[in-house]
Design an enzyme around this catalytic site. Structure first.
Site, PDB file in Angstrom:
ATOM      1  NE  ARG A   1       2.307  -9.075   5.567  1.00  8.37           N
ATOM      2  CZ  ARG A   1       1.000  -9.017   5.343  1.00  8.37           C
ATOM      3  NH1 ARG A   1       0.182  -9.796   6.041  1.00  8.37           N
ATOM      4  NH2 ARG A   1       0.507  -8.172   4.442  1.00  8.37           N
TER       5      ARG A   1
ATOM      6  CG  HIS B   1      -3.600  -0.922  -2.451  1.00  6.63           C
ATOM      7  ND1 HIS B   1      -2.526  -1.737  -2.730  1.00  6.63           N
ATOM      8  CD2 HIS B   1      -3.822  -1.026  -1.117  1.00  6.63           C
ATOM      9  CE1 HIS B   1      -2.110  -2.296  -1.614  1.00  6.63           C
ATOM     10  NE2 HIS B   1      -2.878  -1.879  -0.615  1.00  6.63           N
TER      11      HIS B   1
ATOM     12  CB  CYS C   1      -1.021  -0.014   1.140  1.00  8.30           C
ATOM     13  SG  CYS C   1      -0.488  -0.783   2.670  1.00  8.30           S
TER      14      CYS C   1
ATOM     15  CE  LYS D   1      -8.724  -7.977   9.302  1.00  8.33           C
ATOM     16  NZ  LYS D   1      -7.464  -8.743   9.147  1.00  8.33           N
TER      17      LYS D   1
ATOM     18  CG  ASP E   1      -1.461  -6.016  -1.866  1.00  6.93           C
ATOM     19  OD1 ASP E   1      -2.603  -5.925  -1.417  1.00  6.93           O
ATOM     20  OD2 ASP E   1      -0.450  -5.620  -1.251  1.00  6.93           O
TER      21      ASP E   1
ATOM     22  CD  GLN F   1      -2.035  -9.734   0.536  1.00 14.04           C
ATOM     23  OE1 GLN F   1      -1.966 -10.411   1.543  1.00 14.04           O
ATOM     24  NE2 GLN F   1      -2.159  -8.422   0.577  1.00 14.04           N
TER      25      GLN F   1
ATOM     26  CG  HIS G   1      -5.732  -1.594   2.014  1.00 14.29           C
ATOM     27  ND1 HIS G   1      -4.370  -1.409   2.031  1.00 14.29           N
ATOM     28  CD2 HIS G   1      -6.261  -0.509   2.643  1.00 14.29           C
ATOM     29  CE1 HIS G   1      -4.079  -0.274   2.659  1.00 14.29           C
ATOM     30  NE2 HIS G   1      -5.214   0.284   3.039  1.00 14.29           N
TER      31      HIS G   1
END
Length: 525
Positions: free
Chosen positions: A200, A222, A171, A302, A220, A218, A366
């Protein structure tokens, strides 16, 4: 040729009616999808028929993706990089097909793919709030060569040491992209997608196969949108999730709304506004959901999608998160008429108000449809238990030779190359610009076994490994310009002897086999 619609467990099947291609010799099987749901692992014929049978029936152990991954040659791990799975060629085929599937859907849902750095300076993570709220889960990167260290000045004017952090999320990088240009309300929504690897720092004792890892990918995404677009964008994302999980044969799944945690960014008023927006989107979706108090991300509430694995353990996969904080921290803006109404998500027809332009902060959504690709692969490995649908199968076809004579081996190799969409490289003289034409691969997963072993042994080995189709090449096939295809992996429970006999030997040209396989792959759409 009619569009193939049916997908089924183990291998894709064609819909009712023959395939309209004479060269396939009416060999296409007919069936609808027979995938079992994620929670249902065993055939109905194995179920006990009475209470006495039920008490004595032994339940088979649930599939374990760690053991299956080794058996199928999909991935491995190494003590030199704990928590970082190494995908082997067949596992990489599945991974790439999942990514390719998502990329095709991005066109439908309006996402643009970007590629962003793996490491950023510490100053970026301080600005985004990750350093304050997520530092324990991050890796720090420093240079071992003082002579190559960056100047101590950071982009925000600080004087901290030149440290970097491996990104745990995409992000902040996407916020930098949004901030790089002047934006208008007409540009929104802007949707970015990113498959960059994330890191992570999971506790070593928690690492497990593909489900708990330190390095992962991921899907991912946005979305930078106007306040008035929040509901529609969340609805589109939930529809994307529904589509993807239907194609993958996963479900049912449940939705969970996670609210403000103890440690969070922003004001309670911001959080109330964000949580109410998610509640409205969930209500509009018509799907039931539960609330998990205090489980939101530190920057916003979320919606999580929860799937259950073969052992009954639940995993969070897809997620939709609403964020008012990062746009503020990165000072993101777009210009819009009637800015005060725009900030509240309201519209007006008043020409005087519409003539007034001003800056407005976008809302950041997200979203991840698969979540961690590694975790989802673990669920798929256990779900299919070695019998992949044809489009995902990393072993779609095996070409087998009857003997090792030159004509048979040459025809088998030509068949393999044609199915792969590659040809022999053309020789070129030194200094010449002429050479092999660029390959146009089909994307099919085809292997060749021309070893000097018995046909029965090679067929049995290919069957055990889970190949969807087995193409056998012998002297008669060379003469006729065909191959003999064994498609018994396409058989469904209840198929009669005649159908099984037909699937066991289907004579077709290599070109017809290629088209047949491409139709099976296209069926998942």
């Amino acid at each position: 040729m009619p569009l193939l619609r049916g997908l089924r467990r183990g291998a894709s099947r064609l819909p009712a009616g023959p395939l309209r291609r004479a060269s396939i010799l009416r060999a296409a099987p007919t069936a609808a999808s027979s995938r079992r749901p994620l929670q249902s692992r065993f055939c109905s014929s194995c179920e006990p028929t009475s209470a006495a049978d039920a008490s004595s029936a032994a339940k088979p152990p649930a599939p374990d993706h760690r053991a299956l991954g080794v058996q199928q040659g999909l991935f491995m791990t190494s003590a030199y990089s704990p928590g970082s799975p190494i995908f082997l060629p067949h596992g990489a085929r599945i991974f790439n097909r999942l990514v390719d599937f998502l990329r095709k859907q991005y066109v439908r849902y309006g996402f643009q793919e970007v590629i962003t750095p793996t490491i950023y300076k510490k100053a970026l993570w301080a600005r985004s709030g990750h350093l304050e709220n997520y530092a324990e889960d991050m890796y720090t990167v420093t240079s071992t060569s003082p002579a190559r260290a960056d100047p101590v000045e950071d982009p925000d004017g600080g004087s901290e040491e030149a440290e970097y952090g491996l990104k745990p999320m995409n992000c902040p990088g996407h916020c930098l992209i949004f901030a790089s240009q002047t934006r208008s309300y007409r540009d929104l929504p802007i949707r970015y997608a990113d498959f960059s690897p994330l890191h992570r720092n999971e506790i070593s004792g928690a690492l497990s196969g593909l489900t708990r890892v330190r390095r992962f990918h991921q899907d991912d995404g946005h979305i930078f949108c106007r306040p008035s677009q929040i509901r529609d964008e969340i609805a589109r994302t939930l529809d994307f999730v529904r589509l993807a999980y239907r194609v993958l044969g996963l479900g049912p799944y449940r939705l969970v709304l996670s609210t403000r945690p103890e440690q969070y960014l922003g004001s309670p008023e911001d959080w109330d506004q964000a949580e109410n927006a998610l509640r409205e989107a969930l209500a509009a979706s018509g799907r039931p959901y539960t609330v998990s108090e205090g489980d939101g991300a530190f920057y916003g509430p979320k919606i999580d999608v929860i799937l259950r694995d073969s052992d009954g353990k639940e995993h969070q996969t897809a997620t939709v998160q609403l964020d008012f904080q990062l746009p503020r921290r990165f000072d993101l803006e777009y210009t819009a008429p009637a800015p005060e109404l725009e900030r509240r998500g309201e519209t007006t027809a008043d020409p005087d108000l519409l003539a007034q332009y001003g800056p407005v902060r976008p809302v950041l959504i997200h979203r991840a449809v698969l979540g961690s690709a590694e975790r989802l692969m673990a669920l798929l490995i256990e779900h299919y238990n070695g019998r992949w649908p044809f489009w995902l199968n990393p072993r779609q076809a095996m070409v087998i030779t009857v003997n090792s004579t030159e004509p048979v081996v040459a025809w088998a190799r030509r068949t393999r190359d044609l199915l792969l969409g590659v040809g022999p490289t053309a020789a070129s003289s030194p200094g010449s610009d002429e050479g092999a034409a660029a390959a146009s691969p089909t994307g099919l997963a085809v292997d060749l076994d021309d070893s000097d072993r018995s046909v029965a042994l090679k067929v049995r080995e290919a069957t055990t490994k889970g190949y969807g189709l087995i193409a056998v090449v012998g002297p008669r096939d060379v003469e006729n310009g065909t191959v003999g295809v064994n498609a018994t992996a396409l058989a469904r429970p209840g198929d009669g002897d005649e159908e099984l006999k037909r699937l066991k030997r289907m004579d077709m040209t290599p070109e017809a086999l290629r088209d047949y396989m491409l139709e099976l792959v296209a069926a998942y759409r």
